[in-house]
Design an enzyme around this catalytic site. Structure first.
Site, mmCIF file in Angstrom:
data_model
loop_
_atom_site.group_PDB
_atom_site.id
_atom_site.type_symbol
_atom_site.label_atom_id
_atom_site.label_comp_id
_atom_site.label_asym_id
_atom_site.label_seq_id
_atom_site.Cartn_x
_atom_site.Cartn_y
_atom_site.Cartn_z
ATOM 1 C CG ASP A 225 -1.715 -1.252 1.427
ATOM 2 O OD1 ASP A 225 -2.117 -1.852 0.414
ATOM 3 O OD2 ASP A 225 -1.953 -1.636 2.594
ATOM 4 C CD GLU B 202 -8.970 -2.569 -1.037
ATOM 5 O OE1 GLU B 202 -9.471 -2.630 0.099
ATOM 6 O OE2 GLU B 202 -8.221 -3.473 -1.482
HETATM 7 O O1 FUB Z 1 -3.298 -3.510 3.482
HETATM 8 C C1 FUB Z 1 -4.607 -3.716 3.956
HETATM 9 C C2 FUB Z 1 -5.599 -3.358 2.912
HETATM 10 O O2 FUB Z 1 -5.381 -4.137 1.746
HETATM 11 C C3 FUB Z 1 -5.513 -1.942 2.410
HETATM 12 O O3 FUB Z 1 -6.026 -0.997 3.284
HETATM 13 C C4 FUB Z 1 -6.236 -2.094 1.127
HETATM 14 O O4 FUB Z 1 -6.132 -1.015 0.265
HETATM 15 C C5 FUB Z 1 -5.629 -3.353 0.590
HETATM 16 O O5 FUB Z 1 -4.406 -3.113 -0.055
#
Ligand code: FUB
Length: 339
Positions: free
Chosen positions: A31, A238
């Site tokens: 991320d 997301e």
């Molecule tokens: O790393 C945890 C979660 O997985 C992140 O917040 C999302 O964007 C995904 O990458």
């Protein structure tokens, strides 16, 4: 959200074809939010760990507890791990699951934004403050009032205003909110209804509060019709990121369960954003998450995959590759394993 199984031969072949190598291999990182501060590249990633937590569709296997900051003098240069900058044990309101962070600076101070679950299992977004881009950061005792869900991405516009984009479906709990209010009975809209969008709120000049109630960002097709919730190849899931190119606002994001990084463009930071296409084809691992930054007059995509761990979804590695635009400002699609 379980891992796809890879044979050793398959992983070795993907590693050989990878267009980029992990920035670091002594820890797992994911991320990545990359920024240029003080003329250098600072990368704010999640710090992936193995805890043995069971896999589930809500990302219960992502049990991260702290954050490191990475630094580079150029995207193709050596990487310095600046060490741990924040630990969940130091955040009074946070209980677990320190997910994708970001950072921003204003008036000589640095602000580190991070999502975490409270003890009751609800995600909120916190802020921690430091004097240097590499931290350490001192957390505020309470989460940002009015914040919810995950994946904060803070964008500084040319006029000096900062906007936080945030939100993620499924484990990120965005589907449980309407008009900024939580209701556990809410779910994703039906396939033919408008998709949920990320949220955006301008930050006040203290950088620790929203200056306004979060608004929902709408992503439309070329005819102005909002993307449908059933359009899993293109709807927002997301990992929002905002950057500006030739005066236009580029919102990029993950489509989650279809594993693409896509983008949409607008003339205003609040949108509406018109869907444009894909930035990155699927990587090894369920999640895909990125940032885009200009450095040295060129553009760079920081992203992650799970090749180093042999395909373990919650053990990822940050990578970087150059990103190119065509004459119309369209981003050329990147294939992480060539082809
Ligand atoms: O790393 C945890 C979660 O997985 C992140 O917040 C999302 O964007 C995904 O990458």
């Amino acid at each position: 959200m379980a891992d796809k199984e890879y044979t050793r031969e398959e992983i070795e072949a993907l590693a050989a074809r990878s267009i980029a190598q992990p920035l670091v291999t002594h820890i797992y990182t994911a991320d990545p939010s990359a920024h240029v501060f003080e003329g250098r590249l600072y990368i704010y990633p999640s710090h992936d760990i193995e805890t043995g937590a069971a896999f589930d569709d809500d990302g219960g296997h992502f049990q991260m507890r702290d954050y490191h900051v990475l630094r580079q003098d150029s995207p193709d240069g050596p990487v310095t791990d600046c060490g741990v900058v924040l630990d969940v044990a130091d955040v009074p309101w946070a209980d677990r699951q320190m997910w994708a962070p970001d950072a921003a600076t204003r008036d000589g101070r640095y602000y580190f934004y991070f999502p975490a679950k409270r003890a009751d299992g609800i995600f909120q977004i916190g802020v921690a403050v430091g004097d240097r881009p590499e931290g350490p950061f001192r957390p505020e005792p309470e989460p940002i009032p009015g914040s919810y869900s995950i994946d904060p991405a803070v964008f500084r516009d040319d006029d000096g205003e900062h906007y936080m984009y945030f939100g993620g479906l499924w484990g990120g709990q965005l589907q449980k909110y309407r008009d900024n209010r939580y209701d556990p009975a809410h779910a994703e809209p039906a396939p033919d209804e408008p998709a949920l969008g990320p949220r955006v709120a301008r930050l006040d000049h203290g950088m620790k509060h929203f200056a306004e109630a979060p608004r929902e960002v709408v992503i439309v097709d070329e005819d102005g019709v909002p993307r449908r919730a059933g359009d899993h190849d293109r709807r927002y899931f997301e990992g929002p990121w905002m950057h500006k190119y030739q005066g236009r606002y580029y919102l990029s994001y993950s489509t989650g369960n279809t594993h693409y990084l896509c983008y949409a463009v607008a003339d205003d930071p609040y949108g509406p954003f018109v869907y444009q296409g894909r930035i990155l084809e699927p990587v090894v691992g369920w999640t895909t998450h990125h940032s885009i930054v200009e450095f040295g007059g060129r553009w760079w995509l920081y992203y992650h995959d799970s090749v180093l761990s042999g395909g373990v979804t919650h053990l990822r590695s940050v990578k970087v590759t150059e990103l190119h635009y065509d004459e119309q400002g369209r981003i050329r699609t990147i294939h992480p394993y060539g082809g």
